[in-house]
Design an enzyme around this catalytic site. Structure first.
Site, PDB file in Angstrom:
ATOM      1  CB  CYS A 145      35.855 -33.228 -16.042  1.00  0.00           C
ATOM      2  SG  CYS A 145      36.403 -34.626 -17.049  1.00  0.00           S
TER       3      CYS A 145
HETATM    4  N1  LIG Z   1      41.724 -32.424 -18.902  1.00  0.00           N
HETATM    5  C1  LIG Z   1      40.678 -32.372 -18.068  1.00  0.00           C
HETATM    6  O1  LIG Z   1      39.615 -31.800 -18.406  1.00  0.00           O
HETATM    7  C2  LIG Z   1      40.764 -33.004 -16.691  1.00  0.00           C
HETATM    8  C3  LIG Z   1      39.706 -32.781 -15.811  1.00  0.00           C
HETATM    9  C4  LIG Z   1      39.764 -33.340 -14.532  1.00  0.00           C
HETATM   10  C5  LIG Z   1      40.849 -34.111 -14.167  1.00  0.00           C
HETATM   11  N2  LIG Z   1      41.854 -34.336 -15.051  1.00  0.00           N
HETATM   12  C6  LIG Z   1      42.981 -35.163 -14.597  1.00  0.00           C
HETATM   13  O2  LIG Z   1      44.060 -34.290 -14.287  1.00  0.00           O
HETATM   14  C7  LIG Z   1      45.308 -34.919 -14.588  1.00  0.00           C
HETATM   15  C8  LIG Z   1      46.063 -34.039 -15.583  1.00  0.00           C
HETATM   16  O3  LIG Z   1      45.246 -33.904 -16.743  1.00  0.00           O
HETATM   17  P1  LIG Z   1      45.682 -33.027 -17.994  1.00  0.00           P
HETATM   18  O4  LIG Z   1      44.512 -32.986 -18.897  1.00  0.00           O
HETATM   19  O5  LIG Z   1      46.313 -31.764 -17.532  1.00  0.00           O
HETATM   20  O6  LIG Z   1      46.810 -33.983 -18.621  1.00  0.00           O
HETATM   21  P2  LIG Z   1      47.921 -33.603 -19.692  1.00  0.00           P
HETATM   22  O7  LIG Z   1      47.487 -32.411 -20.469  1.00  0.00           O
HETATM   23  O8  LIG Z   1      48.220 -34.850 -20.430  1.00  0.00           O
HETATM   24  O9  LIG Z   1      49.182 -33.214 -18.778  1.00  0.00           O
HETATM   25  C9  LIG Z   1      49.813 -34.159 -17.952  1.00  0.00           C
HETATM   26  C10 LIG Z   1      50.984 -33.520 -17.244  1.00  0.00           C
HETATM   27  O10 LIG Z   1      51.578 -34.496 -16.400  1.00  0.00           O
HETATM   28  C11 LIG Z   1      53.002 -34.481 -16.575  1.00  0.00           C
HETATM   29  N3  LIG Z   1      53.457 -35.849 -16.342  1.00  0.00           N
HETATM   30  C12 LIG Z   1      53.178 -36.966 -17.053  1.00  0.00           C
HETATM   31  N4  LIG Z   1      53.730 -38.049 -16.491  1.00  0.00           N
HETATM   32  C13 LIG Z   1      54.402 -37.598 -15.365  1.00  0.00           C
HETATM   33  C14 LIG Z   1      55.196 -38.219 -14.365  1.00  0.00           C
HETATM   34  N5  LIG Z   1      55.404 -39.537 -14.384  1.00  0.00           N
HETATM   35  N6  LIG Z   1      55.722 -37.439 -13.387  1.00  0.00           N
HETATM   36  C15 LIG Z   1      55.488 -36.098 -13.377  1.00  0.00           C
HETATM   37  N7  LIG Z   1      54.754 -35.456 -14.290  1.00  0.00           N
HETATM   38  C16 LIG Z   1      54.224 -36.199 -15.279  1.00  0.00           C
HETATM   39  C17 LIG Z   1      53.213 -33.969 -17.987  1.00  0.00           C
HETATM   40  O11 LIG Z   1      54.431 -33.228 -18.038  1.00  0.00           O
HETATM   41  P3  LIG Z   1      55.817 -33.713 -18.639  1.00  0.00           P
HETATM   42  O12 LIG Z   1      55.533 -34.919 -19.506  1.00  0.00           O
HETATM   43  O13 LIG Z   1      56.293 -32.527 -19.402  1.00  0.00           O
HETATM   44  O14 LIG Z   1      56.625 -34.003 -17.434  1.00  0.00           O
HETATM   45  C18 LIG Z   1      52.058 -32.991 -18.145  1.00  0.00           C
HETATM   46  O15 LIG Z   1      52.430 -31.717 -17.645  1.00  0.00           O
HETATM   47  C19 LIG Z   1      44.962 -36.303 -15.166  1.00  0.00           C
HETATM   48  O16 LIG Z   1      45.047 -37.269 -14.171  1.00  0.00           O
HETATM   49  C20 LIG Z   1      43.524 -36.132 -15.640  1.00  0.00           C
HETATM   50  O17 LIG Z   1      42.795 -37.351 -15.634  1.00  0.00           O
HETATM   51  C21 LIG Z   1      41.848 -33.784 -16.306  1.00  0.00           C
END
Ligand SMILES: NC(=O)c1ccc[n+]([C@@H]2O[C@H](COP(=O)([O-])OP(=O)(O)OC[C@H]3O[C@@H](n4cnc5c(N)ncnc54)[C@H](OP(=O)(O)O)[C@@H]3O)[C@@H](O)[C@H]2O)c1
Length: 341
Positions: A145
């Protein structure tokens, strides 16, 4: 129709993919995974999606997911996507990874994230304004981001060879940290506060250096992030210092405006703003708004960019990439304004 799946659909980027894809005319969302919420409706954790989707979360392995989809988004923590991506690719699916596992060369990833990369694969850095190759990609490392706002703010000036150093001061809403609560996101800590963190060591710096370095080898980059009491949005102020001999060009508003206009002539989501960019103008949208202000009699020009971290900084950009991969107009399903005020 493109059949898509979301691995990690119970988090913020997964929820945002679902919200944005709800009105995409060419997409059918076939599956959404969650380990914790398997069997439960997606509206349990994303109540705004009630009645929009009749989907339950599923616990699937990569092969099961790949069999049902043309393109899969992985919205999972870094260090986790690498456990999914090779099997998804081997099963013939194209993948857009929102984590940082496929944005950097392996040695840089390992140094930055302090872990071994267990499954390196060739990937395209998914910033479509800089990389038209996304259209042919099998695997996209969707940018971070902060890097999205920072790189877009500077790319035209870097490409024109005018920049010696850029010093970024970036401010992000708390959804950038994901759905799990932390001490920082705790309301009394976050409310009415601005919290600088990883002041000289943020993990997104190598991505910014990588992309600006391709445009302008040797460019110097410094970056300091802050978290602010906003749910969404990243406002980036870039203090840009001219290369020797480029001071006069950077003082010339018309010349600078032309450089941005030319560079972004085929980039519909980058807007040169008539006023200083604000989070309220891009919130909920895939736009990146940019403005600039030369400092009179100095070697500095200040560039400001605004994005929504969950849209242009993550899920919207991922869908923009998906559109290009599928041969669609990149605006498909994404051409709407922000939620001002
Ligand atoms: N938030 C932002 O603004 C943003 C922007 C750009 C990029 N990102 C990146 O995008 C990714 C997701 O971010 P987010 O903000 O959506 O994170 P989040 O809200 O913490 O969600 C993470 C998701 O991953 C799943 N998960 C966790 N460990 C897992 C595993 N071992 N196998 C399969 N699923 C798993 C979780 O589901 P369950 O635990 O229910 O399985 C949850 O649905 C991250 O790498 C982050 O750095 C985030």
């Amino acid at each position: 129709m493109i059949d898509v799946g979301i691995i990690g659909g119970s988090g913020y980027t997964g929820g945002e993919l679902l919200r944005l894809l709800a009105n995409h005319p060419e997409v059918d969302v076939k599956l959404v995974t969650s380990r914790k919420l398997s069997g439960k409706p997606v509206s349990l954790v994303h109540p705004h999606l009630k009645s929009i989707y009749a989907l339950n979360f599923e616990a699937l392995n990569a092969k099961e997911a790949a069999e049902r989809c043309d393109i899969i988004f992985t919205g999972v923590p870094h260090g986790t996507a690498m456990d999914w991506v090779p099997d998804l690719l081997d099963a013939g699916t194209r993948v857009i990874d929102l984590s940082s596992d496929y944005r950097l060369p392996v040695d840089v990833f390992e140094k930055t994230y302090g872990m071994k990369h267990r499954a390196p694969r060739d990937a395209i850095f998914g910033l479509p304004e800089l990389h038209s190759e996304v259209a042919e990609a099998k695997l996209i490392g969707n940018p971070g981001c902060y890097p999205t706002g920072a790189i877009l703010a500077l790319a035209p000036l870097a490409h024109a060879g005018l920049v010696d150093r850029v010093v970024y001061d970036s401010k992000s809403g708390i959804s950038g940290a994901g759905i799990e609560p932390t001490e920082t996101s705790h309301y009394p800590n976050m409310s009415q506060n601005v919290i600088p963190y990883k002041i000289t060591t943020h993990r997104h710096v190598p991505e910014i250096k990588q992309e600006l370095g391709l445009l302008s080898p040797g460019i110097k980059v410094n970056f300091t992030p802050h978290v602010i009491p906003s749910v969404r949005g990243i406002l980036t102020t870039a203090h840009v210092f001219a290369k020797e001999g480029a001071e006069t060009t950077l003082q010339d508003r018309e010349a600078v405006a032309r450089i941005y206009r030319d560079f972004y002539k085929d980039a519909p989501f980058v807007r040169m703003a008539d006023v200083v960019p604000r989070l309220g103008a891009v919130r909920g949208s895939n736009f990146c708004d940019i403005s600039f202000e030369p400092e009179k009699g100095s070697d500095r020009i200040v560039v400001v960019s605004a994005i929504d971290n969950l849209v242009k900084g993550a899920s919207g950009q991922a869908i923009q990439n998906m559109n290009l991969m599928a041969g669609l107009d990149q605006r498909t399903g994404l051409w709407f304004p922000g939620m001002a005020p």
